[in-house]
Design a protein around this motif. Structure first.
Motif, PDB file in Angstrom:
ATOM      1  N   CYS A  51      25.543  14.678  58.300  1.00 40.87           N
ATOM      2  CA  CYS A  51      24.926  13.638  57.538  1.00 40.87           C
ATOM      3  C   CYS A  51      25.848  12.764  56.706  1.00 40.87           C
ATOM      4  CB  CYS A  51      23.771  14.469  56.377  1.00 40.87           C
ATOM      5  SG  CYS A  51      23.055  13.423  55.275  1.00 40.87           S
TER       6      CYS A  51
ATOM      7  N   ALA B 154      24.836  10.521  54.058  1.00 41.58           N
ATOM      8  CA  ALA B 154      24.370  10.113  52.828  1.00 41.58           C
ATOM      9  C   ALA B 154      24.686  11.196  51.707  1.00 41.58           C
ATOM     10  CB  ALA B 154      22.846   9.743  52.942  1.00 41.58           C
TER      11      ALA B 154
ATOM     12  N   CYS C 249      18.015  10.346  51.575  1.00 41.04           N
ATOM     13  CA  CYS C 249      18.159  10.266  52.912  1.00 41.04           C
ATOM     14  C   CYS C 249      17.901   8.734  53.291  1.00 41.04           C
ATOM     15  CB  CYS C 249      16.672  11.141  53.648  1.00 41.04           C
ATOM     16  SG  CYS C 249      16.654  10.668  55.191  1.00 41.04           S
ATOM     17  N   ILE C 250      18.748   8.411  54.168  1.00 43.78           N
ATOM     18  CA  ILE C 250      18.654   7.030  54.665  1.00 43.78           C
ATOM     19  C   ILE C 250      17.999   6.802  55.919  1.00 43.78           C
ATOM     20  CG2 ILE C 250      20.574   6.296  53.383  1.00 43.78           C
ATOM     21  CD1 ILE C 250      22.133   6.125  55.843  1.00 43.78           C
ATOM     22  N   GLY C 251      17.527   8.075  56.702  1.00 41.35           N
ATOM     23  CA  GLY C 251      16.823   7.781  57.820  1.00 41.35           C
ATOM     24  C   GLY C 251      17.604   7.637  59.142  1.00 41.35           C
ATOM     25  N   CYS C 252      18.988   7.733  59.092  1.00 45.42           N
ATOM     26  CA  CYS C 252      19.883   7.633  60.094  1.00 45.42           C
ATOM     27  C   CYS C 252      19.704   8.755  61.312  1.00 45.42           C
ATOM     28  CB  CYS C 252      21.385   7.466  59.705  1.00 45.42           C
ATOM     29  SG  CYS C 252      21.890   9.251  59.348  1.00 45.42           S
ATOM     30  N   GLN C 253      19.119   9.804  60.973  1.00 47.38           N
ATOM     31  CA  GLN C 253      18.896  10.865  62.039  1.00 47.38           C
ATOM     32  C   GLN C 253      20.099  11.568  62.456  1.00 47.38           C
ATOM     33  OE1 GLN C 253      15.242   9.918  64.357  1.00 47.38           O
ATOM     34  NE2 GLN C 253      15.485   8.150  63.432  1.00 47.38           N
ATOM     35  N   TYR C 254      21.297  11.338  61.973  1.00 47.75           N
ATOM     36  CA  TYR C 254      22.263  12.110  62.359  1.00 47.75           C
ATOM     37  C   TYR C 254      22.198  13.544  62.279  1.00 47.75           C
ATOM     38  CZ  TYR C 254      25.137   7.694  61.988  1.00 47.75           C
ATOM     39  OH  TYR C 254      25.870   6.624  61.945  1.00 47.75           O
ATOM     40  N   CYS C 255      21.419  14.100  61.336  1.00 46.68           N
ATOM     41  CA  CYS C 255      20.951  15.636  61.091  1.00 46.68           C
ATOM     42  C   CYS C 255      20.420  16.220  62.508  1.00 46.68           C
ATOM     43  CB  CYS C 255      20.170  15.648  59.951  1.00 46.68           C
ATOM     44  SG  CYS C 255      18.824  14.830  59.857  1.00 46.68           S
TER      45      CYS C 255
ATOM     46  N   VAL D  35      13.609  12.004  57.007  1.00 43.97           N
ATOM     47  CA  VAL D  35      13.483  13.384  57.781  1.00 43.97           C
ATOM     48  C   VAL D  35      13.189  14.493  56.957  1.00 43.97           C
ATOM     49  CG1 VAL D  35      15.170  15.025  59.020  1.00 43.97           C
ATOM     50  CG2 VAL D  35      15.305  12.401  59.542  1.00 43.97           C
TER      51      VAL D  35
END
Ligand code: HEM
Ligand code: SF4
Ligand code: SF4
Lengths: 295, 229
Positions: free
Chosen positions: A111, A113, A132-138, A156
């Motif tokens: 993540c 952020a 959360c910035i919604g990048c979905q790296y997690c 997420v």
């Protein structure tokens, strides 16, 4: 866990010493799921929805008892049903799927952020949607396919291990609801102990000679552990990975690539500055030709 | 004394000067620069927590997560345009290889030892191709990262590689970009004027891109101030 603050120091009208005083406590929490006593009643699914305030929503039917194919952003606790052929005939396996609360969480490692994912001292890994910035790296970092994206809020979500309840000294909602006692909650040591005891029972009293505990070392152990009928075949429980680790390329990207990239950028700029101070700009024009002719 | 300004290729041609970039080329270049700088800043914010403050300055994390992919798409389209304008100029030739043999003299300002360059010298061409190929990697990986919810279930195992490549390609462009700006703005004095307004002194052209100057003189006189002849 805030139990530290609620540890009893003195009790009024109590003779003798205060119970528990001087006893060291392990604040690592753990959920134990005994798949050998799960009957697939889905009470935990309902309890999870209720406590976390999600309404039941439409789902995909795929010809099994399973509520939906995967956990969802608003459905964090899913019993996975699997039919497996064995030498002794058909075996029907049920496993409660949710965030494993890894000791080395891949989601957190990936993540970008600040503060979107936190890991508490007690082992709970929690998402904070405000950051959360919604990048979905997690999603990329998680070996268990747990974090789920909500396309509307662009955030997420996943199981919190009821961090709000645990923080107040309560058990997670799923534990409360289990009718067979296949779910247990306590310190990690206690749960491993209990699991070991159950495994011994299975070895002694049943034909599950290969029963064992699932507490994968590849992610540093987890704060949700399973007792499995066959510890060597976790995959047959709806895709539980045998040796989960943070994906190699996530480690490379968050490790060496960041360091080398950062160092290269810093040295690069420093080198250009050094070059400028040593040589300075090019002389504007080649005086020997061009300029005088051009005027 | 009259200034005798002639407009040609969307560029004012002054006495003793030569047109280096047309108006179209300059617009293309600066669209590329603006979109790249936005991508650079927002990308760096996500690259390291030490630079995450850039996200706050530019509207917050979710905002930059929303705009970074759009800027990337814009940058990619502009790069395609730039490619259509410049790719024929960017072919590496034998003269470039000659030039590269003298690159040490070039960077140490012993310009009299440097082999003559065409429209662009070999360094500029290498910068161009580094940017071009990195952009291809960035757009492919970037599109996958834009909507991972559409790909990740089937190709979950692939996404770490995709993100790694995106990050690595971005680092290549940053290295190239920093050198490019240093060369264009600081090191090669007079270059900035060309990409801003399109015209450069003939003496600059002769000094830095002699083969180009000779070619223009032979083939395209509308680009050179008539007082030269
Ligand atoms: C703020 C950012 C930038 C500045 C100040 C800048 C400056 C310059 C200057 C001064 C030139 C003229 C060099 C000459 O005529 O020989 C130039 C040319 C050029 N620029 Fe940029 N630039 C920037 C960003 C970019 C970006 C992001 C790209 C592409 C991704 C790019 C691609 C090019 C190319 C291909 C040329 C022609 C060849 C060369 O000079 O390397 N520029 N730029
Ligand atoms: S199971 Fe996935 S989401 Fe849960 S802590 Fe581990 S890596 Fe994070
Ligand atoms: S989606 Fe949110 S929680 Fe997941 S990595 Fe991105 S910022 Fe972190």
């Amino acid at each position: 866990m805030s139990n530290g603050q609620l540890e009893i120091k003195a009790i009024s009208g109590h003779r003798g010493g205060t119970p528990g005083q001087g006893v060291s406590r392990d604040y690592d929490v753990c959920k134990l799921v005994d798949t050998t006593t799960c009957i697939g009643c889905k009470a935990c699914e309902v309890a999870c929805l209720e406590w976390n305030g999600y309404a039941f929503h439409e789902t995909t039917f795929d010809n099994t008892y399973q509520t939906m194919p995967e956990t969802a952003w608003n459905f964090w606790n899913l019993i996975k049903f699997n039919e497996v052929e064995t030498d002794n005939g058909l075996q029907w396996l049920m496993r409660k799927d949710q965030c494993m609360h890894c000791a080395e969480p891949g989601c957190l490692a990936a993540c970008p952020a600040p503060g979107a994912i936190v890991q508490y001292m007690n082992g709970i890994v929690d998402f904070n949607q405000d950051h959360c910035i919604g990048c979905q790296y997690c999603v990329t970092g998680c070996p268990f396919n747990i974090p789920k994206f909500n396309a509307e809020t662009k955030k997420v979500y996943k199981c919190t291990l009821c961090s709000d309840r645990v923080g107040a000294g309560l058990e997670p909602a799923c534990i409360k609801s289990c009718p067979t006692g296949c779910l247990h909650f306590g310190s990690k040591d206690d749960m491993l102990d209990l699991a070991q005891h159950r495994v011994g029972q299975l070895h002694d009293q049943t034909s599950y000679k290969n029963a064992g505990i699932y507490d994968p070392a590849g992610v540093g152990g987890t704060h949700v552990i399973y007792v499995l009928h066959d510890k060597d075949k976790p995959e047959q429980y709806g895709g539980l990975p045998k040796d989960p680790t943070i994906p190699f390329f996530v480690k490379m990207w968050k490790g060496p690539l960041k360091w080398l990239g950062g160092i290269a950028m810093g040295l690069g700029v420093a080198a250009l500055f050094g070059h400028y101070v040593r040589y300075g700009p090019k002389p504007p024009h080649d005086e020997s030709e061009g300029r005088d002719k051009a005027q | 004394m009259s200034t005798n300004i002639v407009a040609s290729h969307g560029t004012d041609l002054r006495k003793g000067e030569i047109i280096r970039y047309t108006f179209k080329e300059r617009i293309c270049h600066w669209l590329s620069a603006i979109s790249y700088v936005y991508l650079l800043l927002t990308g760096l914010a996500l690259f390291t927590p030490y630079l995450y403050w850039i996200a706050y300055v530019l509207g917050g994390g979710p905002t930059i997560r929303f705009w970074h992919p759009w800027a990337g798409l814009a940058f990619f389209v502009v790069q395609l345009w730039m490619h259509s304008l410049w790719h024929s100029e960017m072919k590496v030739t034998d003269q470039d290889r000659q030039w590269s043999k003298t690159v040490k003299s070039y960077v140490t300002n012993r310009d009299e030892e440097v082999a003559p360059a065409g429209t662009f010298n070999h360094g500029q061409k290498q910068f161009y191709w580094a940017m071009f190929y990195s952009t291809l990697v960035l757009i492919v990986t970037g599109l996958l990262m834009w909507f991972p919810e559409l790909v990740s279930l089937k190709a979950h195992g692939l996404m770490p590689v995709v993100i790694f490549l995106h990050c690595a390609a971005a680092l290549v462009t940053i290295g190239a970009f920093v050198i490019h700006v240093y060369m264009g703005v600081v090191f090669v004095s007079g270059g900035l004027q060309g990409i801003l307004w399109g015209h450069v002194p003939i003496s600059w052209a002769k000094a830095h891109h002699r083969l180009w100057y000779e070619k223009v003189k032979r083939e395209d006189r509308s680009r050179i101030s008539s007082s030269e002849f």
